[in-house]
Scaffold this active site. Sequence first.
Site, PDB file in Angstrom:
ATOM      1  N   LEU A 151       9.547  59.494 -66.984  1.00  0.00           N
ATOM      2  CA  LEU A 151       9.638  60.889 -67.401  1.00  0.00           C
ATOM      3  C   LEU A 151       9.947  61.350 -68.671  1.00  0.00           C
ATOM      4  O   LEU A 151      10.725  60.457 -69.226  1.00  0.00           O
ATOM      5  CB  LEU A 151      10.659  61.554 -66.293  1.00  0.00           C
ATOM      6  CG  LEU A 151      10.455  61.334 -64.609  1.00  0.00           C
ATOM      7  CD1 LEU A 151      11.552  61.988 -64.012  1.00  0.00           C
ATOM      8  CD2 LEU A 151       9.107  61.904 -64.421  1.00  0.00           C
ATOM      9  N   ASP A 152       9.367  62.207 -69.297  1.00  0.00           N
ATOM     10  CA  ASP A 152      10.002  62.769 -70.342  1.00  0.00           C
ATOM     11  C   ASP A 152      11.233  62.933 -70.625  1.00  0.00           C
ATOM     12  O   ASP A 152      11.927  63.210 -69.667  1.00  0.00           O
ATOM     13  CB  ASP A 152       8.996  64.048 -70.965  1.00  0.00           C
ATOM     14  CG  ASP A 152       7.737  63.929 -71.234  1.00  0.00           C
ATOM     15  OD1 ASP A 152       7.150  62.963 -71.370  1.00  0.00           O
ATOM     16  OD2 ASP A 152       7.012  65.060 -71.130  1.00  0.00           O
ATOM     17  N   LYS A 153      12.085  62.593 -71.547  1.00  0.00           N
ATOM     18  CA  LYS A 153      13.315  62.695 -71.946  1.00  0.00           C
ATOM     19  C   LYS A 153      13.942  63.962 -71.306  1.00  0.00           C
ATOM     20  O   LYS A 153      14.938  64.066 -70.437  1.00  0.00           O
ATOM     21  CB  LYS A 153      13.898  62.626 -73.361  1.00  0.00           C
ATOM     22  CG  LYS A 153      15.311  62.631 -73.357  1.00  0.00           C
ATOM     23  CD  LYS A 153      15.503  62.701 -75.065  1.00  0.00           C
ATOM     24  CE  LYS A 153      17.139  62.781 -75.277  1.00  0.00           C
ATOM     25  NZ  LYS A 153      17.320  62.674 -76.864  1.00  0.00           N
ATOM     26  N   THR A 155      12.574  66.175 -69.076  1.00  0.00           N
ATOM     27  CA  THR A 155      12.178  66.504 -67.632  1.00  0.00           C
ATOM     28  C   THR A 155      12.979  65.862 -66.765  1.00  0.00           C
ATOM     29  O   THR A 155      13.305  64.660 -66.882  1.00  0.00           O
ATOM     30  CB  THR A 155      10.508  65.865 -67.521  1.00  0.00           C
ATOM     31  OG1 THR A 155       9.768  66.663 -68.299  1.00  0.00           O
ATOM     32  CG2 THR A 155      10.345  66.084 -66.025  1.00  0.00           C
ATOM     33  N   ARG A 261       2.021  69.206 -68.628  1.00  0.00           N
ATOM     34  CA  ARG A 261       2.309  70.130 -69.773  1.00  0.00           C
ATOM     35  C   ARG A 261       1.126  70.464 -70.284  1.00  0.00           C
ATOM     36  O   ARG A 261       0.932  71.678 -70.829  1.00  0.00           O
ATOM     37  CB  ARG A 261       3.322  69.628 -70.717  1.00  0.00           C
ATOM     38  CG  ARG A 261       4.596  69.102 -70.090  1.00  0.00           C
ATOM     39  CD  ARG A 261       5.643  68.093 -71.018  1.00  0.00           C
ATOM     40  NE  ARG A 261       5.905  68.851 -72.217  1.00  0.00           N
ATOM     41  CZ  ARG A 261       6.601  67.933 -73.224  1.00  0.00           C
ATOM     42  NH1 ARG A 261       6.777  66.787 -72.987  1.00  0.00           N
ATOM     43  NH2 ARG A 261       6.702  68.616 -74.356  1.00  0.00           N
TER      44      ARG A 261
END
Length: 336
Positions: A151-153, A155, A261
């Site tokens: 996961l994105d940092k 998110t 996104r």
Amino acid sequence: MTADSTILDPETDDEIVVIALGSDTVGDRLDKALARATTAFSRARLQALFDQGAVARDGIVLSDGSAKAVEGVYEITVPPVMTAEPRPEAIALTVLYEDAELIVIDKAAGMAAHPAPGNESGTLVNALLHHCAGSLSGIGGVARPGIVHRLDKDTSGVMVAAKTDRAHAGLSALFATHDIERTYLALTRGAPSPKQGRIETRIGRSSSDRKKMAVLKSGGRDAITDYVVQQIYGIPARATASPMASRVACTLHTGRTHQIRVHMASMGSPILGDPVYGSGSPTAAVRAAITEAGLARQALHAAVLGFVHPTTGERLRFETPPPADMTLLETLLATL
């Protein structure tokens, strides 16, 4: 004519060397043409990178360095060089499930999945090394033990990590064939129209900003997201006007970098707080709500993760609510 530049992948922190080969290289052996165009790699190093699937043109991975060069933009992905193995750190984790093979956690926003230059500690890997007492699959490499997906940092939400190599291989196969249930909750500017649908595009690196991903007319990789607008906020007086914000449930059928996104932005409803894809500004009332809620990230939460256990065959499904910043923001948006 040739030119090269170096960028950093915003999600993985991999270094990406971008090389543009001109018409004068057409017909040359590809690895030789690329080696002449940059001082970053020797030809031998390039051959190894071809073998690793690290060379791509227009989003298509190339495996044969002896092939003929064609004019275009090539991307060579180089994982960051780590100076030391990640160390166990006593970082609190919200564990949803754990057995001898795997662990499922509810990742906090602000925690990176794995160490990278400039972000060597405080990551999920550091926390897992401590929690699992070193029992993590080594398939992901020294810097990324146990990591099957990211996961994105910034998110939040549900992630699974592998504790054994066989679990890692089994989970990786499920992700590769998209046999994973993944639903995210996003708070967006306005609302996508229609209120329910499927976004099916190709996603690759933006030609105008190589640090960003974008919907492409050609090249890139297939990206499919189903979405449903669950709630709208700031209902407009005119039926033809857009609401101020909305909560959207997004179900992934592929797992491209920044897929949700990019897809929400492509629909004219970027995720609130997104520093990269949040083009345009929400209304003053929404901006005030974001400030009051203390949201300092994209309002995106991985709410559902479901899969078949790679060794027991049991069907597992995990669902978590958004954290406090998104919950408070929704409460404030509901008063608009």
